[in-house]
Motif scaffolding. Structure first.
Motif, PDB file in Angstrom:
ATOM      1  N   ILE A   1       0.849  -1.192   0.000  1.00  0.00           N
ATOM      2  CA  ILE A   1       0.000   0.000   0.000  1.00  0.00           C
ATOM      3  C   ILE A   1       0.883   1.239   0.000  1.00  0.00           C
ATOM      4  CG2 ILE A   1      -1.825   1.273   1.173  1.00  0.00           C
ATOM      5  CD1 ILE A   1      -2.582  -1.449   2.485  1.00  0.00           C
ATOM      6  N   SER A   2       0.847   1.985  -1.113  1.00  0.00           N
ATOM      7  CA  SER A   2       1.587   3.241  -1.247  1.00  0.00           C
ATOM      8  C   SER A   2       0.564   4.367  -1.199  1.00  0.00           C
ATOM      9  CB  SER A   2       2.359   3.251  -2.564  1.00  0.00           C
ATOM     10  OG  SER A   2       3.076   4.456  -2.719  1.00  0.00           O
ATOM     11  N   TYR A   3       0.577   5.103  -0.089  1.00  0.00           N
ATOM     12  CA  TYR A   3      -0.501   6.051   0.192  1.00  0.00           C
ATOM     13  C   TYR A   3      -0.062   7.482  -0.105  1.00  0.00           C
ATOM     14  CZ  TYR A   3      -4.282   8.442   2.562  1.00  0.00           C
ATOM     15  OH  TYR A   3      -5.357   9.259   2.818  1.00  0.00           O
ATOM     16  N   HIS A   4      -0.762   8.107  -0.999  1.00  0.00           N
ATOM     17  CA  HIS A   4      -0.503   9.504  -1.411  1.00  0.00           C
ATOM     18  C   HIS A   4       0.970   9.708  -1.716  1.00  0.00           C
ATOM     19  CE1 HIS A   4      -4.295  11.320   0.800  1.00  0.00           C
ATOM     20  NE2 HIS A   4      -4.602  10.479  -0.173  1.00  0.00           N
ATOM     21  N   GLY A   5       1.465   9.107  -2.775  1.00  0.00           N
ATOM     22  CA  GLY A   5       1.749   7.759  -3.053  1.00  0.00           C
ATOM     23  C   GLY A   5       2.577   7.714  -4.339  1.00  0.00           C
ATOM     24  N   ASP A   6       3.321   6.632  -4.482  1.00  0.00           N
ATOM     25  CA  ASP A   6       4.223   6.427  -5.608  1.00  0.00           C
ATOM     26  C   ASP A   6       3.860   5.165  -6.376  1.00  0.00           C
ATOM     27  OD1 ASP A   6       5.676   8.632  -4.829  1.00  0.00           O
ATOM     28  OD2 ASP A   6       7.258   7.494  -3.840  1.00  0.00           O
ATOM     29  N   ALA A   7       4.278   5.135  -7.632  1.00  0.00           N
ATOM     30  CA  ALA A   7       4.188   3.934  -8.448  1.00  0.00           C
ATOM     31  C   ALA A   7       5.436   3.089  -8.228  1.00  0.00           C
ATOM     32  CB  ALA A   7       4.081   4.301  -9.924  1.00  0.00           C
ATOM     33  N   PRO A   8       5.350   1.786  -8.474  1.00  0.00           N
ATOM     34  CA  PRO A   8       6.566   0.965  -8.372  1.00  0.00           C
ATOM     35  C   PRO A   8       7.605   1.422  -9.387  1.00  0.00           C
ATOM     36  CG  PRO A   8       4.755  -0.287  -9.347  1.00  0.00           C
ATOM     37  CD  PRO A   8       4.172   0.983  -8.832  1.00  0.00           C
ATOM     38  N   ARG A   9       8.833   1.540  -8.943  1.00  0.00           N
ATOM     39  CA  ARG A   9       9.971   1.944  -9.768  1.00  0.00           C
ATOM     40  C   ARG A   9       9.765   3.333 -10.375  1.00  0.00           C
ATOM     41  NH1 ARG A   9      12.647  -3.041 -12.970  1.00  0.00           N
ATOM     42  NH2 ARG A   9      14.408  -1.633 -12.728  1.00  0.00           N
ATOM     43  N   THR A  10       9.047   4.192  -9.677  1.00  0.00           N
ATOM     44  CA  THR A  10       8.782   5.542 -10.165  1.00  0.00           C
ATOM     45  C   THR A  10      10.067   6.353 -10.265  1.00  0.00           C
ATOM     46  OG1 THR A  10       7.494   7.550  -9.789  1.00  0.00           O
ATOM     47  CG2 THR A  10       8.363   6.450  -7.850  1.00  0.00           C
ATOM     48  N   ASN A  11      10.053   7.343 -11.133  1.00  0.00           N
ATOM     49  CA  ASN A  11      11.149   8.310 -11.204  1.00  0.00           C
ATOM     50  C   ASN A  11      10.821   9.575 -10.419  1.00  0.00           C
ATOM     51  OD1 ASN A  11       9.110   9.139 -12.919  1.00  0.00           O
ATOM     52  ND2 ASN A  11      10.494  10.075 -14.398  1.00  0.00           N
ATOM     53  N   LEU A  12       9.704   9.561  -9.681  1.00  0.00           N
ATOM     54  CA  LEU A  12       9.293  10.710  -8.862  1.00  0.00           C
ATOM     55  C   LEU A  12       9.066  10.237  -7.430  1.00  0.00           C
ATOM     56  CD1 LEU A  12       6.809  12.546 -11.254  1.00  0.00           C
ATOM     57  CD2 LEU A  12       9.011  13.409 -10.449  1.00  0.00           C
TER      58      LEU A  12
ATOM     59  N   GLU B   1      -0.408  14.269 -12.725  1.00  0.00           N
ATOM     60  CA  GLU B   1      -0.485  13.221 -13.746  1.00  0.00           C
ATOM     61  C   GLU B   1       0.826  12.458 -13.889  1.00  0.00           C
ATOM     62  OE1 GLU B   1      -2.486  10.933 -16.569  1.00  0.00           O
ATOM     63  OE2 GLU B   1      -3.254  12.415 -15.144  1.00  0.00           O
ATOM     64  N   ALA B   2       1.940  13.155 -13.700  1.00  0.00           N
ATOM     65  CA  ALA B   2       3.243  12.512 -13.853  1.00  0.00           C
ATOM     66  C   ALA B   2       3.484  11.424 -12.815  1.00  0.00           C
ATOM     67  CB  ALA B   2       4.350  13.564 -13.772  1.00  0.00           C
ATOM     68  N   ARG B   3       2.728  11.426 -11.744  1.00  0.00           N
ATOM     69  CA  ARG B   3       2.862  10.351 -10.749  1.00  0.00           C
ATOM     70  C   ARG B   3       2.060   9.118 -11.143  1.00  0.00           C
ATOM     71  NH1 ARG B   3       5.733  10.928  -6.503  1.00  0.00           N
ATOM     72  NH2 ARG B   3       6.213  12.934  -5.571  1.00  0.00           N
ATOM     73  N   VAL B   4       1.003   9.320 -11.906  1.00  0.00           N
ATOM     74  CA  VAL B   4       0.117   8.215 -12.266  1.00  0.00           C
ATOM     75  C   VAL B   4       0.647   7.433 -13.457  1.00  0.00           C
ATOM     76  CG1 VAL B   4      -2.239   7.611 -12.921  1.00  0.00           C
ATOM     77  CG2 VAL B   4      -1.824   9.522 -11.361  1.00  0.00           C
ATOM     78  N   ARG B   5       1.208   8.140 -14.415  1.00  0.00           N
ATOM     79  CA  ARG B   5       1.657   7.480 -15.646  1.00  0.00           C
ATOM     80  C   ARG B   5       2.647   6.340 -15.401  1.00  0.00           C
ATOM     81  NH1 ARG B   5       1.397  12.822 -17.877  1.00  0.00           N
ATOM     82  NH2 ARG B   5       3.630  13.104 -17.562  1.00  0.00           N
ATOM     83  N   PRO B   6       3.625   6.488 -14.483  1.00  0.00           N
ATOM     84  CA  PRO B   6       4.531   5.359 -14.248  1.00  0.00           C
ATOM     85  C   PRO B   6       3.837   4.107 -13.718  1.00  0.00           C
ATOM     86  CG  PRO B   6       5.499   7.389 -13.420  1.00  0.00           C
ATOM     87  CD  PRO B   6       4.080   7.702 -13.779  1.00  0.00           C
ATOM     88  N   ALA B   7       2.741   4.277 -12.998  1.00  0.00           N
ATOM     89  CA  ALA B   7       2.005   3.108 -12.500  1.00  0.00           C
ATOM     90  C   ALA B   7       1.348   2.353 -13.641  1.00  0.00           C
ATOM     91  CB  ALA B   7       0.962   3.547 -11.478  1.00  0.00           C
ATOM     92  N   LEU B   8       0.743   3.093 -14.584  1.00  0.00           N
ATOM     93  CA  LEU B   8       0.139   2.461 -15.759  1.00  0.00           C
ATOM     94  C   LEU B   8       1.210   1.810 -16.632  1.00  0.00           C
ATOM     95  CD1 LEU B   8      -2.431   5.250 -16.629  1.00  0.00           C
ATOM     96  CD2 LEU B   8      -3.022   2.887 -16.042  1.00  0.00           C
TER      97      LEU B   8
ATOM     98  N   ARG C   1       0.178  -6.804 -10.266  1.00  0.00           N
ATOM     99  CA  ARG C   1      -1.204  -6.606  -9.828  1.00  0.00           C
ATOM    100  C   ARG C   1      -1.309  -5.223  -9.188  1.00  0.00           C
ATOM    101  NH1 ARG C   1      -1.557 -10.166 -12.939  1.00  0.00           N
ATOM    102  NH2 ARG C   1      -2.279 -12.303 -12.569  1.00  0.00           N
ATOM    103  N   ILE C   2      -1.353  -4.193 -10.043  1.00  0.00           N
ATOM    104  CA  ILE C   2      -1.325  -2.809  -9.571  1.00  0.00           C
ATOM    105  C   ILE C   2      -2.725  -2.217  -9.581  1.00  0.00           C
ATOM    106  CG2 ILE C   2      -0.261  -0.546  -9.836  1.00  0.00           C
ATOM    107  CD1 ILE C   2       1.681  -2.860  -9.245  1.00  0.00           C
ATOM    108  N   SER C   3      -3.245  -1.931  -8.393  1.00  0.00           N
ATOM    109  CA  SER C   3      -4.529  -1.253  -8.230  1.00  0.00           C
ATOM    110  C   SER C   3      -4.291   0.232  -7.979  1.00  0.00           C
ATOM    111  CB  SER C   3      -5.305  -1.841  -7.051  1.00  0.00           C
ATOM    112  OG  SER C   3      -5.839  -3.101  -7.354  1.00  0.00           O
ATOM    113  N   PHE C   4      -5.322   1.019  -8.235  1.00  0.00           N
ATOM    114  CA  PHE C   4      -5.196   2.461  -8.037  1.00  0.00           C
ATOM    115  C   PHE C   4      -6.513   3.022  -7.520  1.00  0.00           C
ATOM    116  CE2 PHE C   4      -5.395   6.895  -9.250  1.00  0.00           C
ATOM    117  CZ  PHE C   4      -4.142   7.360  -8.940  1.00  0.00           C
TER     118      PHE C   4
END
Length: 409
Positions: A152-163, A195-202, A212-215
């Protein structure tokens, strides 16, 4: 080598008296650490552990009667560690030559010995992190894939994010590590949307089809708050992970959009455990769709607090007493002028983090011995959140507030 005392506090619930205090010596580096463990009430065996490093909103879960009851029903223990690793970089050693992985493994052994719950030494872990601590849960899972129940990454990062939330470079997993089939949940508030935080998750979900990435877009919410609706969503996510810890199936549902449009493009969809989680997600998005904004501020000890958009915490003030009142007020978009344009609701004041206890609806007391206090804590002062529910016309409103105690009797 100097040894430091590590306090483990075991709670039956945050609303009741402390059930037991265990203290013992443990080598944790020259700086020392403090850790807290809450065992699930009414359970003889721990099924999993929610594992948090101190940032801010983690403390809300430990203070929440509702969330603690949900974890009790699931047999989930809750651990809170001050000064935990932000990125789970196992190449970094402390002054005693220990990595974060080695400290974690020793801590779990110590928990097991101190509590007479031997299963804690090897139980499944639910890494949870907020903001600056929101990267570590993904990296923890990559290094502990067999042991991680869900992430659970809360307010929050994507896995292997660059941010990364902590503002530095992420760690490299290498070719062999992955988080395939581990349920992972990223949550980002509507009012902190980037938006730049969401794109790496997708992108990660598409690049690694067995992930298994939920958002969840925390609709009508900001960066600091952790409301009961979101706590319930997290608890449901954990409950489903306990029933199906390595899901082979699942369903896909559109990412959040401000206009309410649902995308059928697989590149714009996240994975969900089942249709129930999709329905919960869709319902949360509907709560703010097409509604007007409302705004809240506060008076502290009767004095209005000035809004400063250039600060991370937009409302900041200081007082010189160890008791104080925080009175919510509705304001216009400047956050400094009163307004009648709002839902007909009674706002709440929620304690987020810091050395304080709430003594009434809007009254608080500074308490240096209360949960979360430590001379080496990452954040000074007391952080609260003003919250107002929405209605058919208005979205919900949230506003963070930090109070510095200048002088205490």
């Amino acid at each position: 080598m100097k040894r430091f005392l590590w306090f483990i506090l075991l709670w039956c619930s945050m609303s009741s008296a402390m059930a037991q205090t265990v203290s013992f010596d443990c080598q944790l580096g020259d700086e020392g650490y403090r850790a807290y463990l809450r065992l699930p009430r009414g359970q003889k065996k721990v099924s999993a552990m929610l594992y948090c490093h101190q940032n801010m909103s983690e403390e809300v879960l430990f203070r929440s009667k509702m969330f603690c009851r949900r974890m009790d029903s699931l047999g989930v223990a809750m651990a809170f560690v001050q000064q935990g690793s932000q990125n789970w970089d196992v190449s970094i050693k402390d002054k005693n030559g220990k990595t974060c992985q080695e400290r974690f493994e020793q801590m779990m052994l110590d928990f097991a010995r101190a509590t007479e719950h031997p299963e804690l030494a090897s139980c499944r872990i639910i890494p949870f992190g907020h903001s600056a601590q929101a990267t570590f849960p993904w990296n923890f899972a990559a290094w502990n894939a067999e042991r991680t129940l869900c992430v659970i990454s809360y307010h929050g990062d994507a896995p292997r994010t660059n941010l990364c939330g902590y503002g530095r470079a992420n760690v490299e997993w290498g070719r062999t590590r992955n988080i395939d089939y581990i349920p992972g949940l990223m949550i980002e508030g509507e009012y902190e949307w980037w938006e730049a935080r969401v794109r790496p998750a997708l992108a990660f979900r598409m690049m690694y089809p067995d992930s298994r990435i939920s958002f969840l877009c925390d609709a009508g919410k900001g960066h600091f708050d952790l409301c009961e609706e979101t706590q319930d969503y997290i608890a449901c996510f954990i409950a489903k992970a306990l029933k199906d810890p390595r899901p082979q199936g699942g369903v896909y549902y559109s990412r959040w959009r401000a206009d309410g449009q649902e995308s059928k493009d697989p590149h714009d969809q996240f994975w969900y455990q089942d249709g129930e989680m999709v329905n919960l997600t869709r319902a949360r998005y509907q709560t703010s769709l097409g509604k007007q904004m409302q705004y809240v501020s506060a008076r502290v000890n009767g004095k209005p607090v000035t809004y400063d958009s250039n600060r991370h915490i937009k409302l900041t003030t200081s007082i010189s007493s160890d008791t104080f009142t925080v009175e919510p007020v509705f304001v216009d978009s400047t956050r400094n002028v009163g307004s009648y344009q709002h839902a007909q609701v009674r706002p709440r004041v929620v304690l987020i983090s810091g050395a304080a206890v709430q003594t009434g609806e809007y009254t608080f007391r500074y308490d240096p011995d209360y949960f979360g206090f430590d001379p080496k804590r990452l954040w000074d002062g007391i952080t609260l959140c003003i919250e107002a529910d929405g209605d058919a016309t208005y979205k919900s409103a949230v506003q963070e507030l930090n109070i510095q105690i200048k002088k205490v009797r």
